[in-house]
Design a protein around this motif. Structure first.
Motif, short mmCIF file in Angstrom:
data_model
loop_
_atom_site.label_atom_id
_atom_site.label_comp_id
_atom_site.label_asym_id
_atom_site.label_seq_id
_atom_site.Cartn_x
_atom_site.Cartn_y
_atom_site.Cartn_z
N VAL A 1 0.94 -1.12 0.00
CA VAL A 1 -0.02 0.05 0.01
C VAL A 1 0.86 1.35 0.09
CG1 VAL A 1 -1.59 1.37 1.21
CG2 VAL A 1 -1.94 -1.29 1.12
N ALA A 2 2.04 1.23 0.89
CA ALA A 2 2.82 2.43 0.90
C ALA A 2 3.69 2.90 -0.52
CB ALA A 2 4.00 2.12 2.02
N ILE A 3 3.81 1.89 -1.09
CA ILE A 3 4.68 2.11 -2.42
C ILE A 3 3.70 2.01 -3.43
CG2 ILE A 3 6.00 0.93 -4.10
CD1 ILE A 3 7.69 -0.34 -1.57
N CYS A 4 2.68 1.29 -3.57
CA CYS A 4 1.89 1.22 -4.97
C CYS A 4 0.43 2.08 -4.64
CB CYS A 4 1.18 -0.28 -5.19
SG CYS A 4 2.48 -1.49 -5.50
N ASN A 5 0.03 2.47 -3.56
CA ASN A 5 -1.12 3.54 -3.33
C ASN A 5 -0.48 4.28 -2.22
OD1 ASN A 5 -3.33 3.68 -4.71
ND2 ASN A 5 -3.30 1.39 -4.49
N PRO A 6 0.58 5.07 -2.23
CA PRO A 6 0.89 6.04 -1.12
C PRO A 6 -0.15 7.11 -0.53
CG PRO A 6 2.05 6.72 -3.11
CD PRO A 6 1.11 5.41 -3.41
N LEU A 7 -1.01 7.73 -1.63
CA LEU A 7 -1.84 8.55 -1.34
C LEU A 7 -3.14 8.00 -0.48
CD1 LEU A 7 -1.96 10.47 -4.63
CD2 LEU A 7 -0.70 11.22 -2.54
N ARG A 8 -3.45 6.91 -0.55
CA ARG A 8 -4.60 6.04 0.12
C ARG A 8 -3.88 5.28 1.47
NH1 ARG A 8 -8.18 2.45 -3.13
NH2 ARG A 8 -9.47 2.62 -1.27
N TYR A 9 -2.77 5.38 1.62
CA TYR A 9 -2.12 4.73 2.78
C TYR A 9 -2.93 4.83 4.22
CZ TYR A 9 1.08 2.73 6.20
OH TYR A 9 1.70 1.72 7.25
N SER A 10 -3.11 6.20 4.38
CA SER A 10 -3.58 6.51 5.85
C SER A 10 -5.01 6.18 5.80
CB SER A 10 -3.44 7.99 5.98
OG SER A 10 -4.03 9.09 4.95
N THR A 11 -5.86 6.24 4.68
CA THR A 11 -7.31 5.69 4.84
C THR A 11 -7.40 4.18 4.72
OG1 THR A 11 -7.26 5.87 2.21
CG2 THR A 11 -8.03 7.96 3.82
N VAL A 12 -6.37 3.38 4.18
CA VAL A 12 -6.62 1.91 4.03
C VAL A 12 -6.19 1.29 5.18
CG1 VAL A 12 -5.88 0.10 2.64
CG2 VAL A 12 -6.34 1.91 1.35
N LEU A 13 -4.81 1.64 5.63
CA LEU A 13 -4.33 1.07 6.99
C LEU A 13 -4.26 2.28 7.99
CD1 LEU A 13 -1.18 -0.67 5.24
CD2 LEU A 13 -3.38 -1.73 6.19
N THR A 14 -5.72 2.24 8.50
CA THR A 14 -5.80 3.13 9.74
C THR A 14 -5.22 2.04 11.14
OG1 THR A 14 -8.14 2.10 10.01
CG2 THR A 14 -7.76 4.03 8.70
N PRO A 15 -5.23 2.77 12.03
CA PRO A 15 -4.78 2.07 13.55
C PRO A 15 -5.72 1.08 13.69
CG PRO A 15 -4.29 4.45 13.41
CD PRO A 15 -5.20 4.34 12.18
N VAL A 16 -7.03 1.34 13.51
CA VAL A 16 -8.09 0.46 14.01
C VAL A 16 -8.07 -0.91 13.18
CG1 VAL A 16 -10.40 -0.44 14.14
CG2 VAL A 16 -9.53 2.30 14.98
N ARG A 17 -7.53 -0.63 11.86
CA ARG A 17 -7.63 -1.89 10.87
C ARG A 17 -6.30 -2.36 10.89
NH1 ARG A 17 -9.39 -0.20 5.02
NH2 ARG A 17 -11.30 0.06 6.23
N ILE A 18 -5.34 -2.06 11.43
CA ILE A 18 -4.08 -2.66 11.60
C ILE A 18 -4.07 -3.30 13.09
CG2 ILE A 18 -1.64 -2.33 12.52
CD1 ILE A 18 -1.54 0.10 10.59
N VAL A 19 -4.78 -3.03 13.94
CA VAL A 19 -5.03 -3.97 15.06
C VAL A 19 -5.87 -4.80 14.85
CG1 VAL A 19 -6.05 -3.60 17.53
CG2 VAL A 19 -4.45 -1.80 16.85
N LYS A 20 -7.01 -4.79 14.08
CA LYS A 20 -7.73 -5.83 13.58
C LYS A 20 -6.91 -7.20 12.91
CE LYS A 20 -12.14 -3.48 13.58
NZ LYS A 20 -13.42 -3.05 12.82
N MET A 21 -5.97 -6.30 11.99
CA MET A 21 -5.17 -7.56 11.11
C MET A 21 -4.27 -8.50 12.46
SD MET A 21 -4.11 -5.11 8.07
CE MET A 21 -2.81 -6.13 7.42
N GLY A 22 -3.78 -7.49 13.37
CA GLY A 22 -3.01 -8.38 14.36
C GLY A 22 -3.70 -9.23 15.21
N LEU A 23 -5.03 -8.93 15.52
CA LEU A 23 -5.63 -9.83 16.30
C LEU A 23 -6.10 -10.95 15.47
CD1 LEU A 23 -7.99 -7.33 18.25
CD2 LEU A 23 -5.98 -8.68 19.20
#
Length: 317
Positions: A122-144
Motif C-alpha cells: 500500500v505504501a509503495i503502490c498506493n501512497p496517497l491512500r495509505y492513511s485511509t486504507v491502513l488505519t490504526p483500527v484496521r491494523i489492530v484488527k489484522m494483528g488480532l
C-alpha cells in the motif's frame, strides 16, 4: 533404561534431550545460548520501547518484536534447564502447552510478515491512500486476526496428541516439544495428525508465502515504472529490511523441513542445529536488521544511548 521408560509412562512425562553425547560440555554450550537469548530479549524489548515511546506508527514491527520475544521465551526454560540443571523431565500437560505456544507463535510470525508485505504494498503502490486504507483500527484488527487464526488452527493439536497411547521411549530428540516429534512416539495410527498438520501448514505458511510473493511482484512492477532512479532506490531500501525478515523466517523453515523429510542419513547434530536455527535466528536477527536498515528506528536507538550516556556523565560530575 527400561525402568526409566516404564516410570515415564506411569507418570505421564516426556524426556527432553540436549546435545546427546556432549552432556559433559553442556555448561560450555549454554554460554552461546545464554548470549543468544539475552540478545533476543534485549533487542526485541528495545524495539518495543522505541515504538511505544517514539515511533508509534510502526505497529507491524511491534507485532513482530512481540512475537519473536514470545517465541524465544517459549523455548528458553527447557533449553537452559537442560544445560544448567540436566532437567530433562517434562510433564505431558507442560509439554503440550509449550508445543501450542511454539507452533502458534511461528504461525503468527508468518502472518505478521504477510501483514507487513501488505503494508509495503500500500505504501509503495498506493501512497496517497495509505492513511485511509491502513488505519490504526484496521491494523489492530489484522494483528488480532493473525493471533486468532494461528491459535484456533493449533488448538486441536494437543487434543489430537492427547488421545494417543505412548508406548515407546518417551525420549524426545530436542530440548523442547514439537508436534511432529511427539506424534512419532505414538503407538496407534497418526494419519489424522499428518493430514491435519499438512492442512495447517498449507492454510498458513503456504498461503502467506504465496501472498507475500504476489505482493512483491506488484511492488517490483511499480518500482520499475518509477522514472527517477533515486526514487527507485528509496522504494527498494524501504523493503530491504522486510525482505531480510522474510528470508530469515522461511529459509530455515524450508531447510528444517527438508532435513526432516530427506535427511535421515545426516548426523543428528545437523537436525538439532537446524531446529535451533529455525527457532532462534529470526528473533535474534530481526531487531538487528530493523535497527540497521530502518532510519527512524536507528536514530531513536542512538538517541536513547546518547541520553543514557549523558545521564551517566551527569552523575559522575
Amino acid at each position: 533404561m527400561a525402568n526409566l521408560y516404564k516410570s515415564s509412562l506411569q507418570r505421564a512425562t516426556f524426556f527432553l534431550t540436549g546435545f546427546q553425547g556432549l552432556e559433559g560440555l553442556h555448561g560450555w554450550i549454554s554460554i552461546p545460548f545464554c548470549f543468544i537469548y539475552l540478545t533476543v530479549i534485549l533487542g526485541n524489548l528495545t524495539i518495543l520501547h522505541v515504538i511505544l515511546t517514539d515511533e508509534p506508527m510502526y505497529y507491524f514491527l511491534g507485532m513482530l518484536a512481540l512475537t519473536d520475544l514470545g517465541l524465544c521465551l517459549s523455548t528458553q526454560p527447557t533449553v537452559l534447564g537442560i544445560f544448567w540443571f540436566d532437567a530433562r523431565e517434562i510433564g505431558i500437560p507442560a509439554c503440550f502447552t509449550q508445543l501450542f505456544f511454539i507452533h502458534t507463535l511461528s504461525l503468527v510470525e508468518s502472518s505478521v510478515l504477510l501483514s507487513m508485505s501488505i503494508d509495503y504494498y500500500v505504501a509503495i503502490c498506493n501512497p496517497l491512500r495509505y492513511s485511509t486504507v491502513l488505519t490504526p483500527v484496521r491494523i489492530v484488527k489484522m494483528g488480532l486476526s493473525s493471533v486468532l487464526r494461528s491459535a484456533l488452527l493449533i488448538l486441536p493439536l494437543p487434543f489430537l496428541l492427547k488421545r494417543f497411547q505412548y508406548c515407546r521411549s518417551h525420549v524426545l530428540a530436542h530440548a523442547y516439544c514439537l508436534h511432529l516429534e511427539i506424534m512419532k512416539l505414538a503407538c496407534s495410527g497418526i494419519t489424522v495428525n499428518h493430514i491435519y498438520g499438512l492442512f495447517v501448514v498449507a492454510c498458513t505458511v503456504g498461503m502467506d508465502s504465496l501472498l507475500i510473493f504476489l505482493s512483491y511482484s506488484v511492488i517490483l512492477r511499480t518500482m520499475l515504472s518509477i522514472a527517477s532512479r533515486q526514487e527507485k532506490l528509496r522504494a527498494l531500501n524501504t523493503c530491504v529490511s522486510h525482505i531480510c525478515a522474510v528470508l530469515l523466517f522461511y529459509i530455515p523453515m524450508i531447510g528444517l523441513s527438508l532435513v526432516h523429510r530427506f535427511g535421515e542419513h545426516l548426523p543428528r547434530i545437523v537436525h538439532l542445529l537446524m531446529s535451533y536455527v529455525y527457532l532462534l535466528v529470526p528473533p535474534l536477527m530481526n531487531p538487528i536488521v530493523y535497527s540497521i536498515k530502518t532510519k527512524q528506528i536507528r536514530q531513536c536507538i542512538i538517541k536513547k544511548f546518547q541520553f543514557i550516556k549523558s545521564l551517566r556523565c551527569f552523575w559522575k560530575d
